[in-house]
Design an enzyme around this catalytic site. Structure first.
Site, PDB file in Angstrom:
ATOM      1  N   GLU A   1     118.553  64.278 -22.040  1.00  0.00           N
ATOM      2  CA  GLU A   1     118.191  64.420 -20.625  1.00  0.00           C
ATOM      3  C   GLU A   1     117.314  65.644 -20.354  1.00  0.00           C
ATOM      4  OE1 GLU A   1     121.865  63.991 -18.450  1.00  0.00           O
ATOM      5  OE2 GLU A   1     122.044  61.880 -18.993  1.00  0.00           O
TER       6      GLU A   1
ATOM      7  N   GLU B   1     122.266  55.752 -23.149  1.00  0.00           N
ATOM      8  CA  GLU B   1     123.522  56.150 -22.500  1.00  0.00           C
ATOM      9  C   GLU B   1     123.571  55.542 -21.110  1.00  0.00           C
ATOM     10  OE1 GLU B   1     124.615  60.406 -22.535  1.00  0.00           O
ATOM     11  OE2 GLU B   1     125.248  60.142 -20.455  1.00  0.00           O
TER      12      GLU B   1
END
Length: 524
Positions: free
Chosen positions: A200, A318
């Protein structure tokens, strides 16, 4: 546009009220499956799940739902955990998460004082750096090998960089710790199927971010390390990046700057249900219009890869549905399987090869209860998908309500096709006829009715115990799915039905239906 959306929402809410008054009734629907050619292929297994780094001090909304489920302290001897992973025979597990870019690998002399994560208000995500010891890595790999797991490992992409303004980390990546860790992994004979770079850090990032061109430069370096390290092994692991939320320009720049054949898989994260604390979470999951919105992200990423990195393939690296550990009483309940199975079906139609569910254990969105390890409903949904749905994807349409979702794959390890039907309506049953379209080009003129085919079909109907969508118990053909003797995963036997009989999908239920005797050239 605003009036149209308001109208859609009003219709959805009114349908919820009407369903409380009127009993279920059946509506005839024809589902058409194009059986001459597939529209895509997933990996051998689309199903993937994650293990995260979060310590038990990780809390959201006044709850601390991670307990001892971290990569660092998860009880690897638990028999339910062993049986749950082994049941898949080849479950892909991605090791990574928010604290990934703060993990130091205790290999060599330099990191002799490597310590566990501690609370730190000035640290990323409120924690200090943490430590993965090689003794723990040994135990993890013993567990993986024993249970047939396929491993993706997320590397620390911030190591050696300095934070500047707005969470941007600058400077070249210091690859020494990762290189030593990869070499140790090889020296022990551990098989990591793929290495992922960062978590991220794409676009505006979550707590930290990287420049896309800098990331591309670092990926070239990591690819060279992998190539050199594995040169004599006879096996080449994939390189995955960036493991973040999709930003079209950032992803395109990363692929351009890293160049051809560096990034094998483009990974992105999906939390399309919003915050776990949202009181409307359970209603979002039942809203077909809301569920369909994420299709734009899947399509846009597919186009970005085609234009800027055609050597790569997309994965959802994810996804837990709702962020911040998921929603208690929703993410771990039967109702979540409407979202989960719909995402698996949808993402397969947009060229994605793998979908990694956050998480195997840990948080409210876990497949296994974080304290007892008892499987939540989504565990059984994942296992049924893994056992029934093959990798070839077939185009599927129907002439009924938007509240009926339908997806078809060639059956896994068996002839014929398997259709997934999801009924989001809480007032209407659907009497489904499934037609195999034998034409290569529209419009269809001739079809083969699967109901009229010879032989039998297998049905796996999924409903909540007591009709309660928040139930933690899933029923398969009316029987509860519960652990068997010695904590074994229960047998999941289908109902064997004559192919000529009616196929009814009850309100707020899901069904996998395997048509064994269908002539599907795409599946040969």
């Amino acid at each position: 546009m605003g009036y149209m959306i308001m109208g859609i929402r009003a219709f959805f809410l009114s349908s919820l009220l009407i369903s409380c008054i009127h009993p279920s009734f059946g509506v005839n629907v024809t589902v058409t499956v194009q059986v001459m050619a597939n529209i895509g292929e997933t990996d051998d297994s689309l199903i993937c799940t994650t293990l995260d780094w979060w310590p038990k001090e990780k809390c959201n909304y006044g709850m601390c739902p991670w307990h001892d489920s971290s990569i660092i302290n998860l009880d690897l001897r638990n028999p339910i955990l062993h049986n749950a992973v082994k049941a898949f025979k080849s479950l892909r597990i991605r090791l990574g998460g928010s604290l990934q870019d703060q993990v130091i690998y205790k290999v060599g002399r330099k990191h002799s004082k490597c310590q566990n994560f501690q609370r730190d208000g000035n640290g990323l995500f409120g924690f200090t750096e943490g430590c993965l010891t090689m003794s723990r890595w040994d135990k993890l790999n013993h567990f993986f090998r024993k249970n047939g797991a396929i491993i993706t490992f997320g590397l620390n992409a911030l190591y050696g960089r300095n934070a500047s303004k707005d969470g941007l980390y600058e400077g070249d990546w210091d690859a020494r710790n990762a290189r030593s860790f990869i070499r140790y992994t090889l020296s022990r004979g551990y098989k990591v199927e793929s290495w992922e770079f960062g978590n991220e850090l794409s676009g505006t990032g979550i707590s930290a971010r990287l420049d896309a061109n800098q990331c591309g430069k670092d990926l070239i370096r990591l690819k060279n390390i992998i190539n050199k390290s594995y040169k004599k092994v006879g096996f080449q692991p994939k390189l995955l990046a960036p493991g973040g939320f999709f930003d079209a320009k950032w992803f395109a720049d990363m692929l351009r700057s890293s160049g051809p054949n560096v990034v094998d898989v483009v990974t992105h994260h999906i939390y399309n249900l919003g915050a776990g604390v949202d009181k409307n979470l359970i209603y979002k999951i039942q809203d077909p219009y809301y569920l369909s919105q994420v299709a734009k992200t899947y399509r846009d990423l597919e186009v970005t890869i085609k234009n800027f990195g055609p050597w790569s393939s997309p994965w959802v690296g994810e996804s837990g549905g709702a962020y911040n550990s998921g929603g208690e009483g929703v993410s771990n309940a039967f109702v979540d399987s409407f979202w989960y199975l719909d995402q698996l079906g949808m993402v397969s139609t947009f060229g994605h090869k793998v979908f990694c569910r956050q998480s195997l254990i840990g948080g409210n969105y876990a497949l296994l209860d974080t304290v007892t390890f008892i499987p939540n409903p989504d565990y059984y949904s994942a296992l049924l998908w893994h056992r029934l749905m093959g990798k070839r994807v077939l185009r599927t349409t129907h002439d009924g309500s938007v509240y009926l979702r339908s997806y078809t794959h060639c059956s896994r390890d068996e002839p014929g096709v398997t259709v997934l039907l999801i009924n989001l309506s809480n007032s209407t049953s659907f009497d489904v006829s499934v037609i195999g379209d034998m034409n290569l080009y529209p419009p269809p003129q001739f079809g083969q009715s699967l109901e009229q085919a010879q032989g039998q079909r297998e049905e796996y109907h999924l409903t909540p115990q007591g009709g309660n969508l928040r139930s933690r118990v899933m029923l398969l053909n009316g029987e509860p799915l519960e652990l068997a003797y010695n904590y074994q995963i229960p047998e999941m036997q289908p109902a064997i039905v004559d192919a000529s009989t009616s196929l009814r999908i009850a309100p707020l239920s899901m069904a996998f239906v395997r048509f064994k005797d269908l002539n599907a050239p795409a599946c040969v």
